[in-house]
Design a protein around this motif. Structure first.
Motif, PDB file in Angstrom:
ATOM      1  N   CYS A 187       0.821  -1.221   0.000  1.00  0.00           N
ATOM      2  CA  CYS A 187       0.000   0.000   0.000  1.00  0.00           C
ATOM      3  C   CYS A 187       0.853   1.269   0.000  1.00  0.00           C
ATOM      4  O   CYS A 187       1.854   1.353   0.697  1.00  0.00           O
ATOM      5  CB  CYS A 187      -0.904  -0.018   1.225  1.00  0.00           C
ATOM      6  SG  CYS A 187      -1.951   1.444   1.340  1.00  0.00           S
ATOM      7  N   TYR A 188       0.412   2.268  -0.784  1.00  0.00           N
ATOM      8  CA  TYR A 188       1.112   3.555  -0.829  1.00  0.00           C
ATOM      9  C   TYR A 188       0.916   4.366   0.440  1.00  0.00           C
ATOM     10  O   TYR A 188       1.615   5.353   0.667  1.00  0.00           O
ATOM     11  CB  TYR A 188       0.602   4.387  -2.007  1.00  0.00           C
ATOM     12  CG  TYR A 188       1.050   3.902  -3.361  1.00  0.00           C
ATOM     13  CD1 TYR A 188       2.319   3.361  -3.551  1.00  0.00           C
ATOM     14  CD2 TYR A 188       0.212   4.008  -4.464  1.00  0.00           C
ATOM     15  CE1 TYR A 188       2.729   2.936  -4.802  1.00  0.00           C
ATOM     16  CE2 TYR A 188       0.614   3.597  -5.723  1.00  0.00           C
ATOM     17  CZ  TYR A 188       1.872   3.064  -5.889  1.00  0.00           C
ATOM     18  OH  TYR A 188       2.276   2.657  -7.127  1.00  0.00           O
ATOM     19  N   CYS A 197      -4.661   0.471   2.814  1.00  0.00           N
ATOM     20  CA  CYS A 197      -5.859   1.311   2.666  1.00  0.00           C
ATOM     21  C   CYS A 197      -6.932   0.618   1.831  1.00  0.00           C
ATOM     22  O   CYS A 197      -8.109   0.910   1.960  1.00  0.00           O
ATOM     23  CB  CYS A 197      -5.493   2.667   2.053  1.00  0.00           C
ATOM     24  SG  CYS A 197      -5.201   2.663   0.262  1.00  0.00           S
ATOM     25  N   GLY A 198      -6.519  -0.289   0.938  1.00  0.00           N
ATOM     26  CA  GLY A 198      -7.488  -1.002   0.101  1.00  0.00           C
ATOM     27  C   GLY A 198      -7.992  -0.204  -1.084  1.00  0.00           C
ATOM     28  O   GLY A 198      -8.832  -0.691  -1.845  1.00  0.00           O
ATOM     29  N   GLN A 199      -7.498   1.014  -1.267  1.00  0.00           N
ATOM     30  CA  GLN A 199      -8.069   1.883  -2.298  1.00  0.00           C
ATOM     31  C   GLN A 199      -7.059   2.447  -3.285  1.00  0.00           C
ATOM     32  O   GLN A 199      -7.440   2.831  -4.391  1.00  0.00           O
ATOM     33  CB  GLN A 199      -8.797   3.047  -1.618  1.00  0.00           C
ATOM     34  CG  GLN A 199     -10.028   2.550  -0.877  1.00  0.00           C
ATOM     35  CD  GLN A 199     -10.714   3.644  -0.085  1.00  0.00           C
ATOM     36  OE1 GLN A 199     -10.068   4.609   0.332  1.00  0.00           O
ATOM     37  NE2 GLN A 199     -11.999   3.488   0.130  1.00  0.00           N
ATOM     38  N   CYS A 200      -5.790   2.525  -2.910  1.00  0.00           N
ATOM     39  CA  CYS A 200      -4.813   3.123  -3.829  1.00  0.00           C
ATOM     40  C   CYS A 200      -4.517   2.147  -4.976  1.00  0.00           C
ATOM     41  O   CYS A 200      -4.900   0.986  -4.941  1.00  0.00           O
ATOM     42  CB  CYS A 200      -3.540   3.503  -3.064  1.00  0.00           C
ATOM     43  SG  CYS A 200      -2.558   2.091  -2.507  1.00  0.00           S
ATOM     44  N   CYS A 203      -2.795  -1.074  -3.906  1.00  0.00           N
ATOM     45  CA  CYS A 203      -3.732  -2.000  -3.255  1.00  0.00           C
ATOM     46  C   CYS A 203      -4.630  -2.683  -4.292  1.00  0.00           C
ATOM     47  O   CYS A 203      -4.886  -3.880  -4.208  1.00  0.00           O
ATOM     48  CB  CYS A 203      -4.605  -1.258  -2.241  1.00  0.00           C
ATOM     49  SG  CYS A 203      -3.806  -1.017  -0.633  1.00  0.00           S
TER      50      CYS A 203
HETATM   51 ZN    ZN Z   1      -3.391   1.310  -0.431  1.00  0.00          ZN
END
Ligand code: ZN
Length: 230
Positions: A187-188, A197-200, A203
């Motif tokens: 993750c960034y 984060c599950g969103q970048c 991820c």
């Molecule tokens: Zn992430």
């Protein structure tokens, strides 16, 4: 035993590269660059991976690219995008792989290593120009022009064993080599515990890779409300 310098970020790709280099019989000198990432979780991950895979040593090199900024990964004023964006994203760190490979090259020459390993990938990637095969070929040319070893005919080789693999193929390769991806952080903007984060972009590519590989995803996510991208 042949010596190699392996760039190790603590993410999925570079961990797989270290596993590949170890399997190919190299004595691996792992190098992590603390270039001012937003979080230190990936550097801790790099330490774990280096130990797990039996690197001969692991060096952490401080390199404050935050002093220059210009990327969402090094400048807190630039937000990491939560959705896919057009073109080269703001998570691109200007000239990062040139800088990382240059430091790895210097260390390799000092160690008497003639092999450099880097986990760049030009299939499931964010479009960064310094992840492409032509960049790797050009850097190898430079490495042999720019060093004492190179001009004395002791050629330096840049290995990018993942460059033409999909994320799913990378994950299967690492799994076959016994790599435990739970130790890695992609993750960034992971939190201090290394939860993603599950969103970048990173991820998303990672989650899609595990889904496509048909393997359980060991990633720990920061928030229960975070949407996973299969
Ligand atoms: Zn992430």
């Amino acid at each position: 035993m042949k010596k190699a310098v392996v760039l190790l970020s603590g993410g999925l790709d570079s961990a797989t590269v270290l596993a590949v280099a170890r399997r190919q019989g190299y004595q691996c000198h792992a190098l992590s660059l603390d270039y001012g990432q937003r979080h230190s979780a990936e550097l801790q991950a790099a330490q774990r991976v280096a130990e797990q895979l039996g690197a001969a040593e692991h060096r952490l090199f401080p390199l404050g690219l935050g002093a220059l900024g210009g990327s969402a990964l090094t400048d807190p004023a630039i937000q990491v995008p939560q959705i896919a964006t057009e073109g080269i994203p703001v998570t691109y760190v200007p000239a990062r792989n040139t800088i990382l490979l240059s430091i790895a090259l210097g260390w390799a020459e000092i160690l008497g290593a003639r092999h450099l390993f880097i986990g760049v990938n030009a299939v499931d990637y964010s479009g960064y120009p310094d992840c492409r095969p032509e960049f790797i070929r050009a850097f190898q040319n430079l490495a042999n022009l720019a060093t004492k070893a190179g001009v004395e005919g002791d050629r330096i080789q840049i290995h990018a064993p993942l460059i033409q693999l999909t994320k799913a193929q990378i994950i299967r390769l690492g799994a076959d080599l016994g790599l435990d991806y739970a130790a890695t952080v992609s993750c960034y903007q992971a939190d201090p515990q290394g939860r993603a984060c599950g969103q970048c972009d990173s991820c998303r590519l990672r989650a899609q890779g595990f889904a496509a590989a048909g393997l359980p995803d060991p990633t720990r996510y920061a928030q229960t409300q975070t949407k996973k991208h299969p």
